[in-house]
Design a protein around this motif. Sequence first.
Motif, mmCIF file in Angstrom:
data_model
loop_
_atom_site.group_PDB
_atom_site.id
_atom_site.type_symbol
_atom_site.label_atom_id
_atom_site.label_comp_id
_atom_site.label_asym_id
_atom_site.label_seq_id
_atom_site.Cartn_x
_atom_site.Cartn_y
_atom_site.Cartn_z
ATOM 1 N N ASP A 75 0.828 -1.211 0.000
ATOM 2 C CA ASP A 75 0.000 0.000 0.000
ATOM 3 C C ASP A 75 0.859 1.257 0.000
ATOM 4 O O ASP A 75 0.569 2.229 -0.711
ATOM 5 N N ARG B 242 -10.167 -3.321 0.200
ATOM 6 C CA ARG B 242 -8.816 -2.742 0.172
ATOM 7 C C ARG B 242 -7.972 -3.422 -0.912
ATOM 8 O O ARG B 242 -7.267 -2.747 -1.675
ATOM 9 N N ARG C 283 -6.655 -1.678 -4.342
ATOM 10 C CA ARG C 283 -5.237 -1.711 -4.690
ATOM 11 C C ARG C 283 -5.060 -2.142 -6.147
ATOM 12 O O ARG C 283 -4.274 -1.545 -6.891
#
Length: 480
Positions: free
Chosen positions: A87, A147, A151
């Motif tokens: 991330d 998430r 991504r």
Amino acid sequence: MFAIKRNIIRLLTIVLWVMLVPILTYVASLDLKIGIAMVVGIIGMAICLVCVVNYKLGYYIFITITLILPLLERISGSSQSVGVVMDGLLISTLLGCILRRGDKSVKKVQFMKDALLISFYLYTLLLIIQIANPAGHRILAWFIFFRVFARNMIFLGIGLHVFNSMKDVRTFFKFWIAICTAAAIYACLQQWFGLMPYEKAFIAKYPKMFNTTIIISGIRIFSFMSDAASFGIIMACNIIICLILLTAKLSALNLKKKLLLIISIILQGLALAYSGTRTGYVMLPVGLLLFLLTTLRNRNTILIAIAFGFTGLVILFGPFHSNGTVIRIRTAFLGKQDASMDVRDENRHRIQPYIYDHPLGGGVMTTGGNGLLFYPGHPVANLQTDNGYLRAVLETGWLGVLLVAANFFLLICIAVRNYFRIEGEVNKLLMLGIAASMLEMALAQYAQDASTLVESSIMLNALTAIAIKVKYLYALNTQS
């Protein structure tokens, strides 16, 4: 005046760095772990700064570090939060892209009209709706799933700014073939000389992470990637891309490059065999089939097909009866249905009533081990789907699995269309390589959740960005 201020800033920066050296040395001497953490932190911040300054370089840094993160984790001897590293790198690259305002060529992409992009929008909307799914609505589970999805979409979006010409596309494929060849070499070393001491120690410390790696015939080789399955899938896709490039004329691809491709194919073929990924074995002929149907009139295509077919016959029917790797390859094509396949079929039949009763699915992260962790007692918790399409229909319903299948179909269509519309033999073969490898990936989804594995998702989203960008820069225009 401006020059004086700039010199003062430089002087202060130098003084600061000089002062940091003894401070960091003193702190590191107090505790080894703190010292290591500080060194890693400084290196990490420096890499993130590079990603911000040059987002195109950051794109490749993200891919490289993500692929070798499992190796770094094993060397460290403990499980790390690798998602945080990914991330951080991706956000830094995205920030650099925003600050540099990306590339103007991305304006040619019809974001609101492209069918593939619209399918992504619909899938995103479906995931947002899943937060209110009455069958599974844990905020934490949904956030973790979204998430990872976000991504992938950010990585895809950055790719649209990175690939601005066929030169950029060829650069990526050179990089991708090189890093996959490096992975194949490492895998061969693991097979020939055994696992490294730190790898053995890591497996002993976290045996549950390697449940599918250790089998009766031995250890499935995983190279420096997270597991043998994702490694085998990438090798299978890359072998087909290299085989397709090998059919180019010498005027388009010289003899030296072809020899390097042959070496790469041999190494990756061995690595695929050592990975023990039966899905990968079956993927090869499927990818080659699309290639044959598209370029059957090409003499080099026929020669490649003959060589591939002869090699396959030797492996399947040759006098090799004691080699565990060869036996596992044979079971993928000639072996009878084993107990694991029987269990998978039983699971599919048993869960069909649940699928019919839940058109929106049971909620994301409700199947397999994730379901057991976040939704204990859920009807599909701990159900090992071993199938990307089955997992999609169980978690996101019929619309979810249709969108997953539509994404593959539309991507393959775009790549094939690019093949017929762009100029340059190597450029055409690269587009055909994308189509064939994505057809392999679509097949792999039936045997396991291939597209959501970290390494394979990087390949999938990078090739998706290339196909979309080439479509609007070349396939829909007459420029070469």
